[in-house]
Design an enzyme around this catalytic site. Structure first.
Site, PDB file in Angstrom:
ATOM      1  N   ARG A  45     -40.764  34.582   6.498  1.00  0.00           N
ATOM      2  CA  ARG A  45     -39.546  34.373   7.251  1.00  0.00           C
ATOM      3  C   ARG A  45     -38.340  34.176   6.333  1.00  0.00           C
ATOM      4  NH1 ARG A  45     -43.236  30.370   9.488  1.00  0.00           N
ATOM      5  NH2 ARG A  45     -43.980  30.989  11.518  1.00  0.00           N
ATOM      6  N   GLU A 110     -36.744  40.393  -0.441  1.00  0.00           N
ATOM      7  CA  GLU A 110     -37.450  39.108  -0.618  1.00  0.00           C
ATOM      8  C   GLU A 110     -36.444  37.975  -0.765  1.00  0.00           C
ATOM      9  OE1 GLU A 110     -39.973  37.356  -0.563  1.00  0.00           O
ATOM     10  OE2 GLU A 110     -41.791  38.290  -1.330  1.00  0.00           O
ATOM     11  N   ASP A 111     -36.866  36.777  -0.396  1.00  0.00           N
ATOM     12  CA  ASP A 111     -36.013  35.610  -0.622  1.00  0.00           C
ATOM     13  C   ASP A 111     -36.085  35.152  -2.077  1.00  0.00           C
ATOM     14  OD1 ASP A 111     -38.676  34.792  -0.378  1.00  0.00           O
ATOM     15  OD2 ASP A 111     -38.243  33.087   0.941  1.00  0.00           O
ATOM     16  N   ASP A 114     -41.427  34.007  -7.365  1.00  0.00           N
ATOM     17  CA  ASP A 114     -41.803  32.820  -8.129  1.00  0.00           C
ATOM     18  C   ASP A 114     -42.949  33.220  -9.072  1.00  0.00           C
ATOM     19  OD1 ASP A 114     -41.957  30.131  -8.797  1.00  0.00           O
ATOM     20  OD2 ASP A 114     -43.031  29.532  -7.005  1.00  0.00           O
ATOM     21  N   THR A 115     -44.212  33.036  -8.661  1.00  0.00           N
ATOM     22  CA  THR A 115     -45.327  33.459  -9.515  1.00  0.00           C
ATOM     23  C   THR A 115     -45.457  34.983  -9.558  1.00  0.00           C
ATOM     24  OG1 THR A 115     -46.912  33.463  -7.689  1.00  0.00           O
ATOM     25  CG2 THR A 115     -46.638  31.388  -8.913  1.00  0.00           C
ATOM     26  N   GLY A 116     -44.998  35.660  -8.509  1.00  0.00           N
ATOM     27  CA  GLY A 116     -45.112  37.115  -8.429  1.00  0.00           C
ATOM     28  C   GLY A 116     -46.311  37.580  -7.619  1.00  0.00           C
ATOM     29  N   PHE A 163     -37.305  23.511  -7.125  1.00  0.00           N
ATOM     30  CA  PHE A 163     -37.602  23.898  -5.745  1.00  0.00           C
ATOM     31  C   PHE A 163     -36.304  23.938  -4.947  1.00  0.00           C
ATOM     32  CE2 PHE A 163     -39.176  23.845  -1.469  1.00  0.00           C
ATOM     33  CZ  PHE A 163     -40.296  24.663  -1.557  1.00  0.00           C
ATOM     34  N   ARG A 176     -33.888  25.965   6.673  1.00  0.00           N
ATOM     35  CA  ARG A 176     -33.679  27.416   6.565  1.00  0.00           C
ATOM     36  C   ARG A 176     -32.256  27.822   6.934  1.00  0.00           C
ATOM     37  NH1 ARG A 176     -38.559  30.201   5.747  1.00  0.00           N
ATOM     38  NH2 ARG A 176     -40.399  29.345   6.742  1.00  0.00           N
TER      39      ARG A 176
HETATM   40  P1  IMP Z   1     -44.818  33.811  -5.265  1.00  0.00           P
HETATM   41  O1  IMP Z   1     -45.966  34.551  -4.668  1.00  0.00           O
HETATM   42  O2  IMP Z   1     -45.256  32.634  -6.072  1.00  0.00           O
HETATM   43  O3  IMP Z   1     -43.834  34.686  -6.016  1.00  0.00           O
HETATM   44  O4  IMP Z   1     -44.106  33.094  -4.083  1.00  0.00           O
HETATM   45  C1  IMP Z   1     -43.151  33.612  -3.289  1.00  0.00           C
HETATM   46  C2  IMP Z   1     -42.994  32.730  -2.074  1.00  0.00           C
HETATM   47  O5  IMP Z   1     -43.141  31.333  -2.377  1.00  0.00           O
HETATM   48  C3  IMP Z   1     -41.599  32.885  -1.537  1.00  0.00           C
HETATM   49  O6  IMP Z   1     -41.501  33.990  -0.653  1.00  0.00           O
HETATM   50  C4  IMP Z   1     -41.369  31.540  -0.892  1.00  0.00           C
HETATM   51  O7  IMP Z   1     -41.867  31.556   0.423  1.00  0.00           O
HETATM   52  C5  IMP Z   1     -42.187  30.554  -1.694  1.00  0.00           C
HETATM   53  N1  IMP Z   1     -41.354  29.831  -2.695  1.00  0.00           N
HETATM   54  C6  IMP Z   1     -41.422  29.914  -4.030  1.00  0.00           C
HETATM   55  N2  IMP Z   1     -40.504  29.117  -4.610  1.00  0.00           N
HETATM   56  C7  IMP Z   1     -39.830  28.509  -3.615  1.00  0.00           C
HETATM   57  C8  IMP Z   1     -38.739  27.567  -3.583  1.00  0.00           C
HETATM   58  O8  IMP Z   1     -38.172  27.126  -4.603  1.00  0.00           O
HETATM   59  N3  IMP Z   1     -38.316  27.194  -2.338  1.00  0.00           N
HETATM   60  C9  IMP Z   1     -38.881  27.662  -1.189  1.00  0.00           C
HETATM   61  N4  IMP Z   1     -39.894  28.537  -1.191  1.00  0.00           N
HETATM   62  C10 IMP Z   1     -40.372  28.971  -2.384  1.00  0.00           C
END
Ligand code: IMP
Length: 187
Positions: A45, A110-111, A114-116, A163, A176
């Protein structure tokens, strides 16, 4: 931490800063996809506000430069990530209206990356649907947290390892609807 509707204190990216950058991204996307149809694929979302403003920025960039047309289609997917000790980063598609991507250019919106893991999963899934191309546009990038390499074509802002909430991003489904990005102060 107690979850309330009161906004977090510390603004990281202001509303005007966000909107200016999204305007620039819209102009760049119109230049890059000139006269080609594009599917904007929002990841629910968190990308909803960014998606809506980016779509309008793409329209405005065409009005400013009418020789460049980029007809848009909208599509959405919803993913869920499970972070636990046994399976640190399993990602699952829980909603995927991805019927008509075959032979189309797709831009993932994408919003935050982070880890990818989420993006890598989505990318691999979308390629099975035989699009003409896939690019990625993220509002926020936290490169210091990357665990798997992912290619990102358009980045709104690089941010430090903190965060953040607002402008679509949540903490426990809160915040949000803030029109800016803020650092969540206390845990
Ligand atoms: P990834 O798979 O670790 O890259 O995570 C991506 C998802 O983690 C994003 O689409 C967010 O939903 C959530 N996320 C990662 N960092 C944050 C943050 O700082 N605030 C809120 N959501 C986050």
């Amino acid at each position: 931490m107690s979850v309330t509707n009161s906004p977090p204190e510390s603004v990281l990216i202001s509303e005007s800063h966000l909107q200016n950058r999204i305007h620039e991204l819209g102009a760049q996307i119109v230049t890059d996809y000139e006269n080609q149809e594009l599917v904007l694929l929002g990841v629910l979302r968190g990308s909803v506000l960014f998606f809506a403003d980016l779509a309008r920025a793409i329209f405005r960039a065409q009005v400013e430069n009418p020789v460049r047309e980029v007809p848009l289609r909208f599509e959405f997917v919803q993913l869920v990530s499970y972070h636990n000790s046994t399976k640190p980063s399993a990602v699952e598609l829980i909603r995927g209206g991805t019927d008509y991507l075959e032979e189309r250019h797709v831009l993932i919106v994408e919003d935050i990356v982070d880890t990818g893991h989420t993006l890598k999963f989505l990318h691999e899934h979308l390629w099975t649907l035989k699009p003409k191309s896939i690019k990625v546009c993220t509002l926020l990038d936290k490169p210091s947290q990357r665990q798997v390499p992912v290619a990102i074509d358009y980045i709104g802002f690089e941010i430090p390892d903190t965060f953040v909430v607002g402008y679509g991003l949540d903490y426990a489904q809160q915040y949000r609807n803030l029109p800016y990005i803020a650092v969540l102060e206390s845990t």
